[in-house]
Enzyme design. Structure first.
Site, PDB file in Angstrom:
ATOM      1  N   LYS A  41       0.855  -1.231  -0.261  1.00  0.00           N
ATOM      2  CA  LYS A  41      -0.031  -0.220   0.147  1.00  0.00           C
ATOM      3  C   LYS A  41       0.747   1.243   0.142  1.00  0.00           C
ATOM      4  CE  LYS A  41      -2.996  -2.462   3.371  1.00  0.00           C
ATOM      5  NZ  LYS A  41      -3.065  -2.628   4.820  1.00  0.00           N
ATOM      6  N   GLY A  42       2.339   1.004   0.496  1.00  0.00           N
ATOM      7  CA  GLY A  42       2.904   2.252   0.582  1.00  0.00           C
ATOM      8  C   GLY A  42       3.160   3.194  -0.241  1.00  0.00           C
ATOM      9  N   GLU A  93       7.495   1.747  -6.601  1.00  0.00           N
ATOM     10  CA  GLU A  93       7.624   1.204  -5.290  1.00  0.00           C
ATOM     11  C   GLU A  93       7.603   2.297  -4.104  1.00  0.00           C
ATOM     12  OE1 GLU A  93       7.833  -0.918  -2.854  1.00  0.00           O
ATOM     13  OE2 GLU A  93       8.776  -2.817  -3.521  1.00  0.00           O
ATOM     14  N   ASP A  94       7.324   2.135  -2.750  1.00  0.00           N
ATOM     15  CA  ASP A  94       7.692   3.287  -1.988  1.00  0.00           C
ATOM     16  C   ASP A  94       9.036   3.277  -1.507  1.00  0.00           C
ATOM     17  OD1 ASP A  94       7.583   0.519  -0.335  1.00  0.00           O
ATOM     18  OD2 ASP A  94       6.227   1.309   0.894  1.00  0.00           O
ATOM     19  N   ASP A  97      14.686  -1.523   0.483  1.00  0.00           N
ATOM     20  CA  ASP A  97      15.375  -1.632   1.696  1.00  0.00           C
ATOM     21  C   ASP A  97      16.392  -2.930   1.437  1.00  0.00           C
ATOM     22  OD1 ASP A  97      15.787  -1.101   4.379  1.00  0.00           O
ATOM     23  OD2 ASP A  97      14.632  -2.819   4.974  1.00  0.00           O
ATOM     24  N   LYS A 126      17.143   2.607   0.684  1.00  0.00           N
ATOM     25  CA  LYS A 126      18.003   2.674   1.791  1.00  0.00           C
ATOM     26  C   LYS A 126      19.190   1.908   1.615  1.00  0.00           C
ATOM     27  CE  LYS A 126      15.598   1.806   5.663  1.00  0.00           C
ATOM     28  NZ  LYS A 126      14.957   1.019   6.749  1.00  0.00           N
ATOM     29  N   ASP A 154       4.473   3.100   6.564  1.00  0.00           N
ATOM     30  CA  ASP A 154       3.891   2.934   7.741  1.00  0.00           C
ATOM     31  C   ASP A 154       4.493   2.331   8.580  1.00  0.00           C
ATOM     32  OD1 ASP A 154       3.990   0.173   6.369  1.00  0.00           O
ATOM     33  OD2 ASP A 154       2.592  -0.352   8.319  1.00  0.00           O
ATOM     34  N   ARG A 160       0.770   6.507   7.491  1.00  0.00           N
ATOM     35  CA  ARG A 160       0.819   6.692   6.174  1.00  0.00           C
ATOM     36  C   ARG A 160       0.285   7.975   5.598  1.00  0.00           C
ATOM     37  NH1 ARG A 160       1.483   1.444   3.959  1.00  0.00           N
ATOM     38  NH2 ARG A 160       0.626  -0.415   5.069  1.00  0.00           N
TER      39      ARG A 160
HETATM   40  P1  5GP Z   1      12.758  -4.909   1.217  1.00  0.00           P
HETATM   41  O1  5GP Z   1      12.297  -6.153   0.763  1.00  0.00           O
HETATM   42  O2  5GP Z   1      13.468  -4.140   0.181  1.00  0.00           O
HETATM   43  O3  5GP Z   1      13.544  -5.241   2.714  1.00  0.00           O
HETATM   44  O4  5GP Z   1      11.437  -4.274   1.973  1.00  0.00           O
HETATM   45  C1  5GP Z   1      10.465  -3.598   1.138  1.00  0.00           C
HETATM   46  C2  5GP Z   1       9.405  -3.124   2.028  1.00  0.00           C
HETATM   47  O5  5GP Z   1       9.583  -3.314   3.182  1.00  0.00           O
HETATM   48  C3  5GP Z   1       9.033  -2.003   1.577  1.00  0.00           C
HETATM   49  O6  5GP Z   1       8.212  -1.896   0.480  1.00  0.00           O
HETATM   50  C4  5GP Z   1       8.321  -1.555   2.739  1.00  0.00           C
HETATM   51  O7  5GP Z   1       7.067  -1.894   2.634  1.00  0.00           O
HETATM   52  C5  5GP Z   1       9.027  -1.930   3.781  1.00  0.00           C
HETATM   53  N1  5GP Z   1      10.024  -1.248   4.491  1.00  0.00           N
HETATM   54  C6  5GP Z   1      11.483  -1.461   4.380  1.00  0.00           C
HETATM   55  N2  5GP Z   1      12.114  -0.407   5.026  1.00  0.00           N
HETATM   56  C7  5GP Z   1      11.141   0.319   5.453  1.00  0.00           C
HETATM   57  C8  5GP Z   1      11.266   1.606   6.154  1.00  0.00           C
HETATM   58  O8  5GP Z   1      12.344   2.120   6.561  1.00  0.00           O
HETATM   59  N3  5GP Z   1      10.013   2.122   6.699  1.00  0.00           N
HETATM   60  C9  5GP Z   1       8.685   1.752   6.360  1.00  0.00           C
HETATM   61  N4  5GP Z   1       7.629   2.308   6.718  1.00  0.00           N
HETATM   62  N5  5GP Z   1       8.599   0.488   5.385  1.00  0.00           N
HETATM   63  C10 5GP Z   1       9.838  -0.110   5.283  1.00  0.00           C
END
Ligand code: 5GP
Length: 171
Positions: A41-42, A93-94, A97, A126, A154, A160
């Protein structure tokens, strides 16, 4: 956890940066049909701001993912109906990470949906947390290793609705 008192990116900085990203995307896809594939949803505020700045034939697909089901994998919870075969797809994508969610999604789209091309627009990145090497073609801002919230992002479904980016920290 509580909301930090500082702001990482203001509403004004966000709108300026999204405008720059839209300009670049519009130039790169000029004359082409573009399908935005937004990850729920982000990405909703970013999607809404970005798509209204893109001219031409822009279509929309939605996908909801669960990140890191067991610390290593992602899974798809929902996909809207839109044929992506032969289309130019831009994943919206939001935040990227570890890269696990995006890596899973890109592989799924390539194998199952056969698009003509796939690129990624991530509002936040990030890089310090990255575990998998994933492509990010359009990046809003790089953020430090904090848990950021606001503008769609969130913490336990809260925050959000904040129009700016801040972070949560221990009480
Ligand atoms: P990844 O698979 O790249 O580790 O994570 C992606 C998802 O994790 C993002 O779409 C988000 O929903 C969540 N996420 C990762 N880091 C953060 C953060 O710093 N803040 C928030 N709110 N969500 C995060």
């Amino acid at each position: 956890m509580k909301l930090a008192s500082g702001i990482l990116y203001t509403e004004r900085q966000i709108s300026q940066r999204v405008g720059e990203m839209a300009g670049q995307i519009a130039r790169d896809y000029a004359g082409k049909t573009l399908v935005l594939c937004a990850v729920l949803k982000g990405s909703i505020p970013f999607l809404a701001d970005l798509m209204r700045l893109l001219p031409g034939d822009v279509r929309l697909a939605l996908i909801e993912m669960k990140s890191q089901v067991d610390g290593k994998h992602a899974k798809i919870l929902f996909t809207s109906s839109l044929d992506l075969a032969g289309q130019h797809v831009l994943v919206v994508e939001d935040i990227v990470d570890t890269g696990i969610t995006l890596d899973y999604l890109l592989k799924h789209l390539e194998v199952e949906r056969a698009p003509a091309s796939i690129r990624v627009a991530a509002f936040l990145d990030k890089p310090s947390a990255r575990k998998l090497d994933v492509p990010v073609h359009y990046r809003g801002f790089s953020v430090p290793d904090k848990f950021v919230v606001g503008y769609g992002l969130d913490w336990q479904e809260r925050y959000r609705n904040l129009p700016y980016i801040t972070w949560v920290e221990p009480e």
